[in-house]
Scaffold this motif. Sequence first.
Motif, PDB file in Angstrom:
ATOM      1  N   PRO A  14       0.622  -1.269   0.180  1.00  0.00           N
ATOM      2  CA  PRO A  14      -0.563  -0.173   0.040  1.00  0.00           C
ATOM      3  C   PRO A  14       1.001   1.524  -0.149  1.00  0.00           C
ATOM      4  CG  PRO A  14      -0.428  -1.606   1.393  1.00  0.00           C
ATOM      5  CD  PRO A  14       0.850  -2.208   1.376  1.00  0.00           C
ATOM      6  N   ASN A  15       0.283   2.139  -0.900  1.00  0.00           N
ATOM      7  CA  ASN A  15       0.962   3.229  -0.976  1.00  0.00           C
ATOM      8  C   ASN A  15      -0.075   4.609  -0.939  1.00  0.00           C
ATOM      9  OD1 ASN A  15       0.545   3.055  -3.243  1.00  0.00           O
ATOM     10  ND2 ASN A  15       1.757   3.163  -5.175  1.00  0.00           N
ATOM     11  N   LEU A  16      -1.045   4.764  -0.738  1.00  0.00           N
ATOM     12  CA  LEU A  16      -1.542   5.621  -0.407  1.00  0.00           C
ATOM     13  C   LEU A  16      -1.776   5.989   2.100  1.00  0.00           C
ATOM     14  CD1 LEU A  16      -4.659   4.535  -3.291  1.00  0.00           C
ATOM     15  CD2 LEU A  16      -2.866   6.491  -3.115  1.00  0.00           C
ATOM     16  N   SER A  17      -1.935   7.629   1.254  1.00  0.00           N
ATOM     17  CA  SER A  17      -2.272   7.409   2.826  1.00  0.00           C
ATOM     18  C   SER A  17      -3.992   7.266   2.785  1.00  0.00           C
ATOM     19  CB  SER A  17      -1.997   9.405   3.029  1.00  0.00           C
ATOM     20  OG  SER A  17      -2.664   9.731   2.548  1.00  0.00           O
ATOM     21  N   THR A  18      -4.038   7.270   4.176  1.00  0.00           N
ATOM     22  CA  THR A  18      -5.412   6.762   4.803  1.00  0.00           C
ATOM     23  C   THR A  18      -6.273   7.940   4.198  1.00  0.00           C
ATOM     24  OG1 THR A  18      -4.434   5.554   6.831  1.00  0.00           O
ATOM     25  CG2 THR A  18      -7.666   6.915   6.588  1.00  0.00           C
ATOM     26  N   THR A  19      -6.045   9.353   4.026  1.00  0.00           N
ATOM     27  CA  THR A  19      -7.171  10.680   3.506  1.00  0.00           C
ATOM     28  C   THR A  19      -7.417  10.220   2.012  1.00  0.00           C
ATOM     29  OG1 THR A  19      -5.974  12.169   5.305  1.00  0.00           O
ATOM     30  CG2 THR A  19      -7.015  12.766   3.493  1.00  0.00           C
ATOM     31  N   GLU A  20      -5.652   9.581   1.312  1.00  0.00           N
ATOM     32  CA  GLU A  20      -6.030   9.472  -0.197  1.00  0.00           C
ATOM     33  C   GLU A  20      -7.098   8.620  -0.324  1.00  0.00           C
ATOM     34  OE1 GLU A  20      -1.535   9.897  -3.051  1.00  0.00           O
ATOM     35  OE2 GLU A  20      -2.006   9.344  -1.068  1.00  0.00           O
ATOM     36  N   ARG A  21      -7.212   7.342   0.118  1.00  0.00           N
ATOM     37  CA  ARG A  21      -7.852   5.897   0.406  1.00  0.00           C
ATOM     38  C   ARG A  21      -9.109   6.484   0.432  1.00  0.00           C
ATOM     39  NH1 ARG A  21      -5.566   1.019   3.283  1.00  0.00           N
ATOM     40  NH2 ARG A  21      -6.939   0.173   1.798  1.00  0.00           N
ATOM     41  N   ALA A  22      -9.284   7.238   1.374  1.00  0.00           N
ATOM     42  CA  ALA A  22     -10.511   7.500   1.816  1.00  0.00           C
ATOM     43  C   ALA A  22     -11.548   7.665   0.907  1.00  0.00           C
ATOM     44  CB  ALA A  22     -10.754   7.561   3.232  1.00  0.00           C
ATOM     45  N   VAL A  23     -11.232   9.161   0.150  1.00  0.00           N
ATOM     46  CA  VAL A  23     -10.808  10.415  -1.298  1.00  0.00           C
ATOM     47  C   VAL A  23     -11.051   9.415  -2.362  1.00  0.00           C
ATOM     48  CG1 VAL A  23     -10.463  12.757  -2.464  1.00  0.00           C
ATOM     49  CG2 VAL A  23     -10.466  12.555   0.327  1.00  0.00           C
ATOM     50  N   SER A  24     -10.712   8.625  -2.481  1.00  0.00           N
ATOM     51  CA  SER A  24     -10.539   7.690  -3.500  1.00  0.00           C
ATOM     52  C   SER A  24     -11.513   6.986  -3.222  1.00  0.00           C
ATOM     53  CB  SER A  24      -9.078   6.782  -4.345  1.00  0.00           C
ATOM     54  OG  SER A  24      -8.052   7.989  -4.139  1.00  0.00           O
ATOM     55  N   VAL A  25     -12.102   6.824  -2.315  1.00  0.00           N
ATOM     56  CA  VAL A  25     -13.414   5.216  -2.376  1.00  0.00           C
ATOM     57  C   VAL A  25     -14.778   6.600  -2.843  1.00  0.00           C
ATOM     58  CG1 VAL A  25     -15.077   3.804  -1.032  1.00  0.00           C
ATOM     59  CG2 VAL A  25     -12.134   3.486  -0.657  1.00  0.00           C
ATOM     60  N   ALA A  26     -14.605   7.492  -1.909  1.00  0.00           N
ATOM     61  CA  ALA A  26     -15.807   8.143  -2.260  1.00  0.00           C
ATOM     62  C   ALA A  26     -16.051   8.721  -3.018  1.00  0.00           C
ATOM     63  CB  ALA A  26     -15.250   9.138  -0.460  1.00  0.00           C
ATOM     64  N   LEU A  27     -14.595   9.010  -4.088  1.00  0.00           N
ATOM     65  CA  LEU A  27     -15.091   9.539  -5.474  1.00  0.00           C
ATOM     66  C   LEU A  27     -15.558   8.857  -6.293  1.00  0.00           C
ATOM     67  CD1 LEU A  27     -11.980  12.501  -5.900  1.00  0.00           C
ATOM     68  CD2 LEU A  27     -14.023  12.976  -5.858  1.00  0.00           C
TER      69      LEU A  27
END
Length: 73
Positions: A14-27
């Motif tokens: 995994p190379n994404l931060s928690t914020t990046e992951r949450a934004v990606s899932v939501a978008l």
Amino acid sequence: MANDMIHDIFSGEPNLSTTERAVSVALGLGIAAAAAQPRPNKWLSLAALVVGVGLALRGATGHCAMKAVSDRL
């Protein structure tokens, strides 16, 4: 052959931060939901669905192949 492709998509650290992951899932889920609405252009809806699912998978797995490549440069 399909199993190899699935392994390639979901492999890697995994190379994404928690914020990046949450934004990606939501978008991703938002774009995919918008693509499900009836539209006159079916190809545009299909493209939006593919992009939305891709973003949701990126967030769910926490691995972004493009980010991994750019970090190596």
